[in-house]
Write a protein that holds these residues in place. Structure first.
Motif, PDB file in Angstrom:
ATOM      1  N   ARG A  42      25.778 -12.621 -19.001  1.00 50.20           N
ATOM      2  CA  ARG A  42      25.511 -14.020 -18.647  1.00 50.20           C
ATOM      3  C   ARG A  42      26.243 -14.411 -17.377  1.00 50.20           C
ATOM      4  N   SER A  56      24.462 -12.799 -14.459  1.00 55.33           N
ATOM      5  CA  SER A  56      23.172 -13.465 -14.290  1.00 55.33           C
ATOM      6  C   SER A  56      23.335 -14.762 -13.519  1.00 55.33           C
ATOM      7  N   ASP A  84      16.695 -11.165 -16.856  1.00 55.87           N
ATOM      8  CA  ASP A  84      17.227 -11.335 -18.195  1.00 55.87           C
ATOM      9  C   ASP A  84      16.851 -12.696 -18.775  1.00 55.87           C
ATOM     10  N   ARG A  85      16.785 -13.731 -17.933  1.00 59.36           N
ATOM     11  CA  ARG A  85      16.526 -15.074 -18.455  1.00 59.36           C
ATOM     12  C   ARG A  85      15.260 -15.708 -17.883  1.00 59.36           C
ATOM     13  N   THR A 142      13.752 -19.359 -19.129  1.00 65.22           N
ATOM     14  CA  THR A 142      14.259 -19.637 -20.470  1.00 65.22           C
ATOM     15  C   THR A 142      14.991 -20.972 -20.493  1.00 65.22           C
ATOM     16  N   GLN A 165      17.723 -21.117 -25.485  1.00 63.69           N
ATOM     17  CA  GLN A 165      17.583 -19.666 -25.576  1.00 63.69           C
ATOM     18  C   GLN A 165      16.484 -19.218 -26.543  1.00 63.69           C
ATOM     19  N   CYS A 172      10.830 -21.331 -23.550  1.00 59.24           N
ATOM     20  CA  CYS A 172      10.794 -21.181 -22.094  1.00 59.24           C
ATOM     21  C   CYS A 172       9.716 -22.087 -21.515  1.00 59.24           C
TER      22      CYS A 172
END
Length: 900
Positions: A215, A218, A786-787, A820, A824, A827
């Motif tokens: 995180r 990111s 990732d997100r 996202t 979490q 989205c």
């Protein structure tokens, strides 16, 4: 829905403050008194109301009360009640100003905040400041002056110290955020907000710890792609495991890994908080990408030499004027001026001489930046010389820094430079260091642009075979692979190794050695001996069969005596690698806490720890990253033509690093790896010895599941998700590719937007702009897989050059993406298709593909806003099964939702 989820926290329109009863001496904490005084000193631009959780009748007023943000400065016993009230009156965010709160109590408050839908900053926080809003929601001291810097710090004491220093030095802030232990809103979330905050031009971070490396990376990568980020980290400690079983783990420190992580994130690291502000000031100037060549223009040889020494010390290069530039400039300078290395204007230098020299250096392709040094001289006018710099037209195409040495005599000159926003320093070393930060920033930005896939374009490795080998070792409750097993694992990924056979008797060792050909090397084979030479378990240059037989017997006896508890499988026999002028290097891998696997490169051989040559990079690698990794090592100087030896095969060495990267990405059980030595020469590279440690921790198990569902969870940086690439037919013939977006797609994406009709552009962006602004373009193409995800539809187009050559080029004709949400679990999507490709099914395919990716990532819901007067899009989402509802916040939009 385009507002950031932390907007109610950092840009509230209304606030309720729980600060206790001022009339009750026991009912108000020191933090409550400080907060009340802060609001008296600076009038908040929005609405402010004070509430008291203990006052009778407060709950009766809740129906008439609404606020975006709750500020809570109460005794711990009253915080939970205040959070519940904040939730009832619709607060989306809360700040708890407190200290010394333990993990259990903090967890209870987080649970209440989650239940009430409140984003919680704190506990153990000094709060935050937003000077542009005249909002001092902190106990960190007076409200800072307004400016373009954002400060995020994990230490309350450092936050207060930095604010005090900034007040004395005229530094202003867009935001100041203090974070402490157990806070709910954390650094990744704050970085994400600041990356999207228009008032913030650059971000400075004081960091003490990282809870979640994925995180953190990111958010940091996203933020540093949008604006400069400078990081000061406390706590330089050695990494690793006291029981480390490879050379790699023994020499890698977590602080070195942190440096590698910051490089890949495109950020810059500094060592002091004064340097923190100077670096941010320079980077905020937004000079175009630069190199390492800094020209020094000075009126004194001594200060110039100090600057040149420091340039060499920190790995920069002294920028020297080209011969043509010297020829043009020399007549315009005093007779004693020298241009050989430094641009030494001599003691007779006047403002016009400085201006001429800086103009020449700025126009010279051999110079990347200019440092002007002024030392007080009789007859020299410090302020007039500074004015000559200030009069240079802006923006300059190269960084210009100044160093006016002295004190009282140059005070006015420093003011002139500050007013012209020319970064000014008191010593040559500080100025050179600031340029080093600029150079490092843009070099790191190149690393940030790299988004390699987990597998390279080389021949596909035998991943399943490698996993079976590791599983068999773990099934025996072992963690250290033998040399034979280690080399088998390397072979699965096509890493060249010396042919190695295991002998279980002296006679067998003699026969194997004779078959391989002499000279040979014999090594003890044991899962319990990490370093064979420590127990005299290595024999080199064995020249005949008798010697091989006798060496086997002697080695077994020695090892049994020196390591009586070790399990012995036998002795490996391998032919000696003959590379007359080969270089010994090593490639290793170590698992860091918290960044996960890190690839290490440096000089190899038995002196590895003594030489302490290490360069590190986070996986995955591509050829560019592998090349830069090699460049950062000290052994790199020996890999070219060196002392009569030919240059080594760099492509083979880079390929070997790519293979190691593949191993690290695909085998989450790897814990440590040491391939040492690797002999490299002009004919290639071959691995002579290897040691590998594996583990079956929860992380590895989760990563195995993640490879199929949620990506490579054991890595700090998400690889390029090439698995989502698909080819589809076009109606009427031809095909198009749907694949994840890549940073190199920026110009094609810009062309797509420029080619849209005004109506299509309005439907997608609700804006009249003709093209994407640079910040938005970069944000759309360099994404964190990732997100978020962006899929592009690409067609191949043919054109004919003036010479008649048929040329093929890619064209992006559609994009679907999702980001996202903070919960979490859901989205938000968007879609755009080129007008001339509308009606060909590309929009439907892009939507179906992005829905599949969101489902693959484990998300539960995908939603979006569609303009109510966009019938084609509404028709498409209904056909795909979306529910369409009115959007209460804006009747011009429809809220469309699909349960995954």
């Amino acid at each position: 829905m385009d507002k950031h989820f932390l907007t109610p926290l950092f840009a509230p329109a209304s606030i309720v403050a729980f600060v206790g009863n001022a009339d009750d001496p026991g009912g108000q904490t020191p933090a409550g008194r400080t907060l009340r005084e802060a609001f008296r000193a600076d009038r908040f631009d929005g609405t402010l109301r004070f509430l008291d959780v203990r006052t009778k009748g407060t709950l009766e007023e809740l129906a008439q009360t609404h606020a975006d943000l709750a500020l809570i400065a109460l005794a711990p016993r009253d915080v939970a009640a205040a959070l519940e009230i904040a939730g009832r009156i619709g607060c989306k965010a809360a700040v708890v100003l407190s200290s010394g709160i333990g993990a259990d109590e903090a967890a209870q408050w987080r649970k209440i905040a989650r239940r009430e839908g409140v984003h919680l900053l704190g506990p153990n926080s000094l709060g935050f400041q937003r000077p542009l809003l005249h909002l001092n929601a902190s106990v960190a001291g007076p409200l800072a002056r307004s400016g373009p810097l954002a400060l995020v710090a994990q230490s309350g004491a450092l936050t207060a110290s930095m604010l005090d220093w900034a007040r004395q030095n005229g530094v202003g802030f867009s935001s100041v955020v203090s974070l402490g232990p157990h806070t709910s809103v954390d650094i990744p979330q704050v970085l994400d907000f600041l990356a999207n905050d228009q008032a913030t031009h650059s971000i400075i971070v004081y960091l003490e710890g990282i809870a979640d490396a994925r995180r953190f990376m990111s958010a940091l990568r996203s933020a540093s792609h949008a604006k400069p980020v400078v990081v000061l980290k406390a706590g330089r400690k050695p990494a690793g495991n006291e029981a480390a079983q490879t050379h790699s783990a023994a020499i890698v420190g977590s602080d070195d890994v942190f440096d590698a992580a910051l490089r890949r994130a495109g950020a810059v690291r500094v060592r002091s908080f004064v340097e923190l502000f100077s670096a941010a000031k320079c980077l905020a100037s937004r000079y175009r990408p630069v190199g390492k060549r800094l020209a020094v223009v000075t009126n004194g040889g001594g200060p110039g030499v100090l600057a040149a020494d420091w340039i060499n010390e920190i790995g920069l290069h002294l920028g020297k004027l080209s011969a043509p530039a010297q020829k043009v400039l020399q007549p315009a300078l005093p007779p004693l001026a020298s241009l050989a290395d430094l641009v030494d204007l001599s003691e007779e230098a006047q403002p016009a001489h400085y201006r001429a020299a800086i103009d020449a250096a700025s126009a010279d392709s051999q110079v990347d930046g200019v440092l002007a040094i002024f030392s007080p001289k009789a007859g020299a006018d410090a302020a007039a010389t500074a004015k000559a710099l200030a009069d240079i037209p802006r923006p300059m195409n190269k960084p210009l820094l100044a160093c006016w040495m002295g004190d009282s005599s140059v005070g006015k000159a420093r003011t002139v430079l500050a007013d012209a926003t020319i970064p000014s320093f008191r010593t040559p070393e500080a100025a050179v260091g600031a340029f080093g930060n600029i150079a490092a920033f843009y070099q790191n930005q190149q690393l940030l642009q790299q988004t390699p896939p987990p597998l390279s374009a080389l021949a596909k490795p035998d991943i399943e075979g490698a996993r079976l080998l590791i599983e068999s070792v773990l099934a025996e409750r072992r963690h250290v692979l033998t040399e034979m097993e280690s080399k088998s694992l390397l072979s699965s990924f096509h890493i060249p190794i010396t042919r190695t056979l295991l002998a279980r008797s002296a006679s067998e060792a003699m026969m194997i050695a004779t078959q391989l050909g002499f000279p040979v090397a014999l090594k003890i084979d044991s899962p319990d001996i990490p370093h064979k030479s420590d127990v005299e378990g290595v024999a080199l240059n064995v020249l005949n069969g008798t010697a091989a037989r006798d060496t086997y017997v002697e080695m077994m006896e020695r090892v049994a005596r020196l390591a009586p508890e070790a399990r012995i499988n036998g002795v490996t026999v391998q032919k000696m690698v003959r590379a007359r002028r080969g270089r010994e290097i090593y490639v290793g891998m170590v698992t860091d806490e918290p960044f996960g696997p890190v690839i290490v490169f440096g000089a190899g051989g038995t002196m590895i720890e003594l030489m302490n040559d290490r360069a590190m990079e986070l996986p995955p690698l591509n050829q560019f990253l592998a090349h830069r990794l090699i460049e950062r090592s000290r052994v790199a100087e020996t890999l070219g033509e060196w002392r009569g030896a030919n240059a080594v095969d760099m492509e083979a060495l880079e390929d070997l690093l790519l293979r190691v990267s593949e191993m690290v990405c695909e085998l989450p059980e790897l814990r440590e790896m040491d391939i040492n030595p690797i002999i490299v020469d002009e004919n290639g590279a071959i691995s002579v010895d290897a040691r590998i440690v594996v583990g079956s921790s929860t992380q590895a198990v989760a990563a195995h599941v993640g490879n199929a569902v949620n990506g490579y969870q054991h890595l700090a940086i998400m690889p390029y998700p090439a698995r989502y690439r698909r080819e589809w037919p076009l109606p009427g013939g031809g095909t198009y590719i749907v694949r994840p977006v890549h940073p190199n797609d920026a110009q094609m994406l810009q062309a797509l937007v420029q080619g849209l009709s005004p109506e299509s552009r309005w439907f997608r962006f609700v804006s009249r702009f003709h093209e994407l602004p640079p910040s938005m373009l970069s944000r759309f193409t360099l994404i964190d897989y990732d997100r978020e995800m962006a899929l592009v539809a690409v067609v191949m187009e043919r054109s004919v050059s003036p010479e008649g050559t048929v040329l093929e080029s890619e064209r992006i004709v559609g994009v679907s993406r999702y980001v996202t949400n903070p919960d979490q679990t859901s989205c938000e999507f968007s879609l755009v298709v080129a007008d001339e490709f509308s009606g060909k099914g590309i929009g439907s395919r892009l939507m179906e593909s992005i829905i599949d990716v969101a489902r693959d990532k484990g998300l539960a819901e995908i939603d979006g806003l569609v303009l109510a007067n966009n019938p084609d899009m509404l028709k498409l989402v209904r056909r795909l099964g979306f529910t369409v509802k009115s959007f209460p916040e804006d009747p011009d939009f429809k809220l469309v939702t699909y349960m995954l």
